[in-house]
Design a protein around this motif. Sequence first.
Motif, PDB file in Angstrom:
ATOM      1  N   ALA B  98       0.766  -0.993   0.106  1.00  0.00           N
ATOM      2  CA  ALA B  98       0.003  -0.072   0.268  1.00  0.00           C
ATOM      3  C   ALA B  98       0.787   1.260   0.122  1.00  0.00           C
ATOM      4  O   ALA B  98       0.752   2.226  -0.701  1.00  0.00           O
ATOM      5  CB  ALA B  98      -0.921   0.030   1.336  1.00  0.00           C
ATOM      6  N   ARG B 168      -8.708   3.095   1.613  1.00  0.00           N
ATOM      7  CA  ARG B 168      -7.949   2.895   0.370  1.00  0.00           C
ATOM      8  C   ARG B 168      -9.286   2.601  -0.565  1.00  0.00           C
ATOM      9  O   ARG B 168      -9.277   2.727  -1.848  1.00  0.00           O
ATOM     10  CB  ARG B 168      -7.150   1.610   0.439  1.00  0.00           C
ATOM     11  CG  ARG B 168      -5.713   1.815   0.489  1.00  0.00           C
ATOM     12  CD  ARG B 168      -5.130   0.558   0.541  1.00  0.00           C
ATOM     13  NE  ARG B 168      -4.117   0.358  -0.596  1.00  0.00           N
ATOM     14  CZ  ARG B 168      -3.586  -0.767  -0.771  1.00  0.00           C
ATOM     15  NH1 ARG B 168      -3.593  -1.936  -0.081  1.00  0.00           N
ATOM     16  NH2 ARG B 168      -2.915  -1.051  -1.925  1.00  0.00           N
ATOM     17  N   ALA B 201     -11.504   2.979  -5.837  1.00  0.00           N
ATOM     18  CA  ALA B 201     -10.033   2.849  -5.329  1.00  0.00           C
ATOM     19  C   ALA B 201      -9.413   4.292  -5.992  1.00  0.00           C
ATOM     20  O   ALA B 201      -8.602   4.626  -5.239  1.00  0.00           O
ATOM     21  CB  ALA B 201      -9.481   1.544  -5.987  1.00  0.00           C
ATOM     22  N   HIS B 204     -10.331   6.958  -3.985  1.00  0.00           N
ATOM     23  CA  HIS B 204      -9.697   7.230  -2.552  1.00  0.00           C
ATOM     24  C   HIS B 204      -8.300   7.558  -2.760  1.00  0.00           C
ATOM     25  O   HIS B 204      -7.608   8.264  -1.902  1.00  0.00           O
ATOM     26  CB  HIS B 204      -9.812   5.601  -2.278  1.00  0.00           C
ATOM     27  CG  HIS B 204     -11.008   5.638  -1.441  1.00  0.00           C
ATOM     28  ND1 HIS B 204     -12.008   4.966  -1.946  1.00  0.00           N
ATOM     29  CD2 HIS B 204     -11.484   5.710  -0.095  1.00  0.00           C
ATOM     30  CE1 HIS B 204     -12.986   5.019  -1.049  1.00  0.00           C
ATOM     31  NE2 HIS B 204     -12.628   5.324   0.124  1.00  0.00           N
ATOM     32  N   MET B 205      -7.643   7.285  -4.136  1.00  0.00           N
ATOM     33  CA  MET B 205      -6.286   7.298  -3.937  1.00  0.00           C
ATOM     34  C   MET B 205      -5.857   8.767  -4.483  1.00  0.00           C
ATOM     35  O   MET B 205      -4.855   9.510  -4.176  1.00  0.00           O
ATOM     36  CB  MET B 205      -5.903   6.681  -5.333  1.00  0.00           C
ATOM     37  CG  MET B 205      -4.363   5.976  -5.130  1.00  0.00           C
ATOM     38  SD  MET B 205      -4.031   4.947  -6.158  1.00  0.00           S
ATOM     39  CE  MET B 205      -4.385   3.530  -5.118  1.00  0.00           C
ATOM     40  N   GLU B 282       0.003   8.976   5.097  1.00  0.00           N
ATOM     41  CA  GLU B 282      -0.909   7.817   5.518  1.00  0.00           C
ATOM     42  C   GLU B 282      -1.566   8.167   6.909  1.00  0.00           C
ATOM     43  O   GLU B 282      -2.932   7.554   6.934  1.00  0.00           O
ATOM     44  CB  GLU B 282       0.142   6.641   5.542  1.00  0.00           C
ATOM     45  CG  GLU B 282       0.347   6.009   4.115  1.00  0.00           C
ATOM     46  CD  GLU B 282       1.691   4.924   4.428  1.00  0.00           C
ATOM     47  OE1 GLU B 282       1.837   4.562   5.696  1.00  0.00           O
ATOM     48  OE2 GLU B 282       2.052   4.777   3.448  1.00  0.00           O
ATOM     49  N   TRP B 287      -4.586   5.837   5.738  1.00  0.00           N
ATOM     50  CA  TRP B 287      -4.266   4.869   4.466  1.00  0.00           C
ATOM     51  C   TRP B 287      -3.532   3.842   5.096  1.00  0.00           C
ATOM     52  O   TRP B 287      -2.311   3.791   5.868  1.00  0.00           O
ATOM     53  CB  TRP B 287      -3.325   5.626   3.500  1.00  0.00           C
ATOM     54  CG  TRP B 287      -2.756   4.975   2.284  1.00  0.00           C
ATOM     55  CD1 TRP B 287      -1.650   4.092   2.045  1.00  0.00           C
ATOM     56  CD2 TRP B 287      -3.531   4.762   1.096  1.00  0.00           C
ATOM     57  NE1 TRP B 287      -1.532   3.626   1.026  1.00  0.00           N
ATOM     58  CE2 TRP B 287      -2.683   4.069   0.076  1.00  0.00           C
ATOM     59  CE3 TRP B 287      -4.785   5.354   0.525  1.00  0.00           C
ATOM     60  CZ2 TRP B 287      -2.962   3.851  -0.979  1.00  0.00           C
ATOM     61  CZ3 TRP B 287      -4.918   5.178  -0.669  1.00  0.00           C
ATOM     62  CH2 TRP B 287      -4.380   4.561  -1.535  1.00  0.00           C
TER      63      TRP B 287
END
Lengths: 332, 343
Positions: B98, B168, B201, B204-205, B282, B287
Amino acid sequence: MLLLDIRNLTIELRSGGNSIKAVERVNLSIKEGEVHGLVGESGSGKSLIAKAIVGVLNQRWKVTADRMHWRGQDLFRLSRKKRRQILSNEIAMIYQEPSRCLDPTSTILEQLLESIPSDQLDGNLWDRKKQRQARAVALLHKVGIKDHDQCLQSYPHQLSEGYCQKIMIAMAVAKKPDLLIADEPTTALESTTRAQILRVLKGLNQLKNTSILLISHDLETLSDWTHTVSVLYCGQMVESGSTEQIFNRPHHPYTQALINSVPDFHMELAHKSRLFALEGSIPTLQHLPIGCRLGPRCPYAQRECVKTPTAHKDHNHSYSCHYPIDYSQEQR
Amino acid sequence: MIHYVLRRLFLLLFVLFSLSVLTFSLSFLFPGDPLNNLSGYQEITVNQLAILERKYKIESDYFTQYIAFLRRVFSGDLGISFNSQAPVFEQVNRIFPATVELAVYSLLVSIIIGIPLGIISAYYHRRLPDTVILTTTLVGYSLPVFWWALLIIFTFSLHFGWFPSSGRIGLVYEVPHISGFILVDILRSDIIYKYEALKNALMHMALPTLVLTTYPTTVLIRYTRGSMLNVLETNYIKTARAKGLSPFQVLLHHGLRNALLPVIRLIGLQFSSLITLAMITEVIFSWPGVGRWLIESIYQRDYPAIQGGLLAIATFVIIVTITSDILYKWFNPVSRTQVDGKF
């Protein structure tokens, strides 16, 4: 016919609010098939003039001229694109430090191929590639490099200065230029290579009728084979004329000093006496004297020298001095 | 070249060796009993004690212990975590992708945006585009990442509600864990809602990548600009221009290659600060990466986990740095054939 005709070329360096005239009102004309020498001490603006002609000075410099004619066309009045086209097709230049003028990350072959114009080739695409290769090899042979395969695959840092200079000449003559500007082509080289390079240049001039503007600080290389010579001091043109006139009957005190300062075995010098040299040193750009820039160092300077002298013309011989050396009494 | 690669690999081995020594010595330097720190068992019963002492060779000298430690590292045994009592190696293995994913995407974005902008900026030196780009990068360069992240969350997540602010992927999607890289996993899985999951996804990223990419992008823009300006001043560019090549050809054939060489090196050097920034990112975006996990372990004095995380991150950074070094050498003919000992 005049190939290049420049009148009152002035090159200014803009720094802060004021501007410094690094080259002031210089005239220069080159005929077809002529080798023209441009002499002067370092810092006298020789390279600046060459770069101004080719148009590679950066934006800090301001170039003005009353006229800059190339075969009767005024270069300053052409569009940028048109000008670049003329310059790249008909004028080629080789620089002082050849190894720094070659791209360190690409091979000699790539750089040579790039400089071969496509209008010199014929046939379809496939043939062209071969032709280009053959041209590249022929160019190397022309400048006296025999082991072409090895040389073409090399990167610039793997070759000596002399080789690089030869490659620069090869790249310059690829376009079959009418004028080749050689900016101190032999400064960094040792004497055998220097002789080779000069021979290549001489050959170009004699066989292809290429005009050459040879920039140098070395009078001896010039005296051998140039047709005409111009002498620069501190950005002012002090004297210009045919090589014989300049070397045998210089009218300007600076030219005379330059010629006298060349050491000669026939000079009868007393033991441990000083070699001839002008007093003082070349002034820096920030502290240029007004009027004739040689003034403070000139042995003949008088009050009038604070005004910039105009060029006197005597046939093809021109000199800017208020008190030129007079040969008329000597003859009588 | 081979010689150089070998030398670099040797250096890699040497650095990894020092790293392992450091990690190993941490169990003795951390407070508490070394056996606890090494194994991760907080309360050791008498029965266990004998087995663990034999396993960790705690009675022998340090050298033997170190060899045993290396053996365990290579067989994937980093002890268990104090908190979860789960094996550290497996945890790191599960969450490390990740972090790598986040860092690599940010780096890619920064390369894709940074290098062209740097070149444009150099090309229009001291004109309007250059000034605009330089000013913007100065702002981006000076933004503290945590504040910037909060600002982004406030704007795009809370105010506009365009992007989710944490995690995530949405909880409704169930993606099987194969490689750990979520985009790869989604594409390789055969779930029916594949494209919805992929979109989710990516949503989220977006924000974490945007936050994380700010710093490397601005650095890259400034560096590429400087490097390009240097190259444009060189004589070979002037020669190429005098040859009659168009400005675009000059830039493409001679400018780019020379200007991008130092940039390769910079990317390698930037990677360690990127990982550091990734940790903060993070934490803020929840994250589930190794950075957040490591910071939590530090808070909870979870020594085996700290050791494991440290080992994993440091190894990764070292390998990336050395790879970029080798790549630089590979692309640069001047240093490629240079004698050993020079860089």
